[in-house]
Write an enzyme that holds these catalytic residues in place. Structure first.
Site, short mmCIF file in Angstrom:
data_model
loop_
_atom_site.label_atom_id
_atom_site.label_comp_id
_atom_site.label_asym_id
_atom_site.label_seq_id
_atom_site.Cartn_x
_atom_site.Cartn_y
_atom_site.Cartn_z
N LYS A 127 88.40 -28.08 49.59
CA LYS A 127 88.65 -28.92 48.39
C LYS A 127 90.13 -29.18 48.18
O LYS A 127 90.52 -30.25 47.72
CB LYS A 127 88.03 -28.29 47.14
CG LYS A 127 88.58 -26.92 46.76
CD LYS A 127 87.58 -25.84 47.01
CE LYS A 127 88.27 -24.51 47.20
NZ LYS A 127 87.40 -23.46 47.64
N GLU A 165 80.91 -32.47 51.71
CA GLU A 165 79.98 -32.06 50.65
C GLU A 165 80.25 -30.63 50.17
O GLU A 165 80.18 -30.34 48.97
CB GLU A 165 78.54 -32.15 51.19
CG GLU A 165 77.47 -31.78 50.21
CD GLU A 165 77.42 -32.71 49.00
OE1 GLU A 165 76.94 -33.84 49.16
OE2 GLU A 165 77.85 -32.30 47.91
N GLY A 178 82.87 -8.29 45.97
CA GLY A 178 83.18 -9.38 46.90
C GLY A 178 82.97 -10.77 46.29
O GLY A 178 83.04 -11.77 46.99
N LYS A 235 88.28 -29.53 42.63
CA LYS A 235 86.92 -30.09 42.71
C LYS A 235 86.76 -31.25 41.73
O LYS A 235 86.16 -32.28 42.06
CB LYS A 235 85.90 -28.98 42.44
CG LYS A 235 85.93 -27.89 43.52
CD LYS A 235 85.17 -26.65 43.11
CE LYS A 235 85.25 -25.56 44.18
NZ LYS A 235 84.72 -24.27 43.76
N GLY A 255 79.66 -18.65 48.46
CA GLY A 255 78.85 -17.75 49.29
C GLY A 255 78.65 -18.37 50.66
O GLY A 255 78.52 -19.59 50.78
#
Ligand code: HSE
Length: 431
Positions: free
Chosen positions: A106, A130, A188, A206, A303
């Protein structure tokens, strides 16, 4: 027989690992559905000895980026190293070499998307990103595909999983910001250096991409008024909830006339707003189109596997187009050419929490100054006295009807110069 598509991958961090794993998991299914046999043949990895928690044949690794971006065997380059540089240079070289490029980056797209898109156009290759906005959620292709017939007047997004996780845990369990951040880092969810997330910079990148796609105008991340969640306290969360609001870090943009206003800020959202129920590490994007009306996209914004799913979606789409011979299109199209101008912060309702001296006449002075600035008070609440810097103060919380931010700041400046206040403790927009 399936057509072989060779992919070279730059980087094998979280997103690279997720992309590789998602392909391993579903490669034969993808081939069955599309007739395309996609293989990641080379991976840029400058620390091959590091355990990535995944089995990858060592011969796929290279420390030389040219073995990927200048390799005549490779059809598609997946840039997954992140950061503006050297990622932008690598993508530009790959496009110039006639490779299709997919990225989850991004920061690079927000900063250099226009230049990269022009290079893709010049070289008649595809550029897809995307995964750069809201991870696994297919928001960009939806906005620039099935939703193209719409004019959009506004977009609101929970665009960062780390901050949404922190705010949710603070709200649900009354934990402090510091404790939740530490817990998120141990699990994490949050980076060791969480600055880009908690200060709202990741969300601003974004939002910048969304503004270009939706409104066709440029809003560079550094031009978007941005504030993170570090100033949100448990007290604010509690007061907001008592008044029927949830605090969320929102990236928002709205068209008013020929201007686009936008910002990234912690915002009080009415509990009944669909975005108010988006919790923990989930992301969501809420848009309002003049034909489709309200739509909300919800899913995992980060993730390895969810982001890998978005990267693979782009790869499959590009591979399908190459296979059919239509190897060039400009979807999603970054646009910076509309007559709309990005104008920064607009007007809004506001929440203000003040610490004021515990003595008579204070409320009168403060409400008079708001009145002088034509700012109308919707809700006012005062809490029991406590000690602050050796002074007895009370919390005074107001929710103000719509006003320009600059007007609010003028009123607060006058209040601060009077003897009616100890300090302004927090200011947040109310949606
Ligand atoms: N660090 C981001 C988040 C994910 O917490 O949502 C990648 O953009």
């Amino acid at each position: 027989m399936s057509k072989k598509i060779k992919v070279g991958m730059l980087g094998i961090g979280n997103v690279g690992r997720g992309t590789y794993q998602a392909l391993e998991m579903n490669r034969s299914l993808i081939a069955e559905k599309t007739g395309l046999d996609i293989e990641i043949v080379k991976i840029l990895n400058r620390s091959p000895e590091k355990d990535r928690g995944i089995e990858i044949p060592k011969e796929k690794y290279t420390a030389d980026v040219q073995e990927i971006i200048a390799n005549p065997e490779i059809d598609i380059v997946a840039e997954l190293i992140g950061g503006i540089e050297p990622a932008t240079t690598y993508m530009a070289e790959a496009l110039a070499n006639g490779k299709h490029v997919v990225t989850a980056n991004k920061a690079a797209i927000a900063a250099n998307g226009e230049k990269l898109a022009a290079l893709a156009q010049e070289n008649k290759v595809l550029l897809r990103f995307e995964a750069a906005v809201a991870g696994g959620i297919p928001i960009l292709s939806s906005l620039t595909g099935p939703l193209l017939s719409n004019e959009f007047t506004q977009v609101h997004g929970i665009l960062n999983g780390t901050t949404n996780y922190i705010l949710t845990q603070m709200s649900m369990y009354g934990k402090s910001y510091e404790d939740v951040l530490k817990d998120a880092q141990e699990k994490g969810f949050a980076e060791a250096d969480p600055t880009a997330d908690v200060e709202g910079l990741d969300a601003a990148n974004k939002l910048s991409i969304l503004i270009s796609l939706i409104f066709g105008t440029a809003a560079l991340p550094e031009d978007i008024p941005t504030r993170g969640i570090t100033t949100v306290s448990n007290v604010d969360i509690q007061y907001a909830e008592d008044a029927g609001y949830k605090i969320k870090l929102l990236g928002s943009a709205e068209r008013v006339g020929d201007k686009v206003y936008g910002n990234v800020e912690p915002v009080l959202l009415p509990c009944e707003h669909p975005l108010a129920s988006v919790n923990n590490e989930f992301n969501a994007v809420f848009v309002n189109g003049n034909a489709v009306d309200e739509l909300m996209f919800y899913g995992r914004g980060a993730g390895p596997l969810p982001t890998g799913s978005a990267v693979l979606g782009d790869i499959i789409d590009m591979a399908g187009k190459t296979e059919k011979g239509s190897a060039f299109d400009i979807v999603p199209k970054l646009r910076y050419d509309s007559d709309l101008k990005f104008a920064g912060e607009g007007s809004s309702k506001y929440y203000v929490r003040m610490a004021v001296p515990e003595k008579s006449g204070i409320l009168g002075k403060i409400t008079t100054i708001f009145g002088e600035h034509d700012i109308s008070i919707e809700v006012i609440r005062q809490e029991a006295a406590y000690e602050l810097d050796g002074e007895q103060v009370v919390s005074l919380i107001v929710i103000l009807f719509r006003t320009e931010k600059s007007n609010l700041m003028k009123a607060l400046d006058k209040i601060e110069k009077s003897d009616a206040i100890h300090s302004v403790e927090n200011i947040m927009r109310v949606e």
